[in-house]
Design a protein around this motif. Structure first.
Motif, short mmCIF file in Angstrom:
data_model
loop_
_atom_site.label_atom_id
_atom_site.label_comp_id
_atom_site.label_asym_id
_atom_site.label_seq_id
_atom_site.Cartn_x
_atom_site.Cartn_y
_atom_site.Cartn_z
N LYS A 1 -29.51 -51.35 137.40
CA LYS A 1 -30.80 -50.79 137.90
C LYS A 1 -31.14 -50.31 138.78
O LYS A 1 -31.27 -48.95 138.11
CB LYS A 1 -32.50 -51.58 137.61
N HIS A 2 -30.23 -50.49 139.91
CA HIS A 2 -30.10 -49.62 140.96
C HIS A 2 -28.78 -48.60 140.57
O HIS A 2 -28.95 -47.32 140.73
CB HIS A 2 -29.97 -49.84 142.30
N GLU B 1 -28.33 -47.98 137.50
CA GLU B 1 -28.65 -46.99 136.84
C GLU B 1 -29.74 -45.35 137.04
O GLU B 1 -29.33 -44.41 136.51
CB GLU B 1 -29.30 -47.34 135.28
N LYS C 1 -28.48 -57.90 136.81
CA LYS C 1 -29.52 -57.51 136.07
C LYS C 1 -30.34 -56.08 137.24
O LYS C 1 -30.62 -54.93 136.42
CB LYS C 1 -30.54 -57.70 135.23
N LYS C 2 -30.47 -56.57 138.30
CA LYS C 2 -31.09 -55.79 139.20
C LYS C 2 -30.30 -54.80 139.86
O LYS C 2 -30.21 -53.86 140.34
CB LYS C 2 -31.60 -57.43 140.07
#
Length: 299
Positions: A238-239, A241, A234-235
């Motif tokens: 995030k980047h 995206e 998930k981290k």
């Protein structure tokens, strides 16, 4: 060998963008058109419009043959083709040839000014990329020699100003790599001064990713890879995206975003992104379109 390859995989794109946009010490930025064209070429590179990017870089090489930045970026085109494409020997040979020319020019600039951090960064990356390609082509002698030479330049990054985003990226990668060495090999890492905590590496890279300059692109690309490697999908997403929103034409960012959406069970969004990729108007990395079609069939 695996330790050396890991180091250079982490450096994959850390020198691209604003790390090298500023004119190196000793090279006068006497032509705004040159600097603007360099930025335009880098932007085309990030958009994966490599035909335009290559044209710009070759024009700049003619204009300032002693400035190694244009040579560096042109060498990165076949490297990305090789790494994200189909690992063709033709792309590997093209990269090795172009990168050797960039290395020679960079060394000439560094010889004139040993404190030129732009050249240190550039040489660190060039040797690292050569190590990756040589290892993939089973030329292990070249891979080892290039890896160790590049490591020497990487160590110099630790002496840079800690508040400089460029230094944060270099230190972040170094600290992560040192912190991720298996317990059984830590004694060997300590012998060559590779002692650090993995979280220190993430903290430094996250700080660079929040900077106002294009350095954040580099930091986010590295963080996306490292977080996924550590199982923090998930981290990583995030980047990816953020990068995909910033460079919607970059098929590499878009494909890896779709892949992580699928990996995190966001299947509806993943299908949408894979479908979008198959329709992208791009002249590079068609293999990622085919991979997207394959994923759509399986989904």
């Amino acid at each position: 060998m695996k330790l050396i390859q890991l180091l250079w995989f982490l450096i994959l794109c850390s020198i691209i963008s604003s790390n090298l946009v500023a004119a190196p010490t000793g090279i006068k930025a006497d032509s705004l058109s040159y600097e603007q064209k360099l930025e335009n070429g880098i932007d085309a590179f990030y958009r994966t419009d490599w035909i335009e990017a290559s044209s710009v870089f070759r024009e700049l090489q003619q204009k300032k043959p002693g400035d190694s930045r244009a040579y560096f970026f042109e060498a990165m085109i076949p490297f990305w083709e090789y790494y994200f494409g189909n690992n063709s020997s033709q792309a590997a040979d093209q990269f090795l040839k172009r990168s050797q020319q960039a290395i020679e020019i960079s060394k000439n600039q560094l010889n004139k000014n040993s404190s030129d951090t732009t050249m240190v960064l550039m040489l660190s990356g060039l040797y690292g990329y050569r190590s990756l390609v040589a290892a993939a082509e089973q030329n292990y002698k070249e891979a080892l020699e290039s890896g160790m030479t590049g490591f020497k330049y990487t160590r110099q990054l630790l002496e840079l100003n800690a508040d400089d985003p460029k230094a944060l990226i270099g230190k972040g990668m170094f600290y992560y790599m040192a912190g991720s060495v298996p317990n059984g090999l830590k004694w060997a890492a300590n012998m060559i001064g590779m002692s650090a905590d993995m979280q220190e590496g993430f903290d430094a890279l996250e700080k660079a990713a929040k900077s106002d300059s294009y350095v954040r692109n580099d930091a986010q690309m590295i963080l996306a890879y490292l977080y996924e490697r550590e199982g923090q999908d998930k981290k990583a997403l995030k980047h990816l995206e953020a990068l995909s929103a910033r460079y919607p034409e970059n098929i590499i960012f878009q494909y890896n975003r779709a892949r992580l959406l699928e990996k995190t069970d966001q299947l509806t969004l993943a299908r949408e992104k894979y479908e979008m990729i198959t329709k992208m108007n791009t002249n590079t990395l068609g293999v990622l379109k085919q991979k997207s079609r394959n994923r759509l069939q399986k989904l």
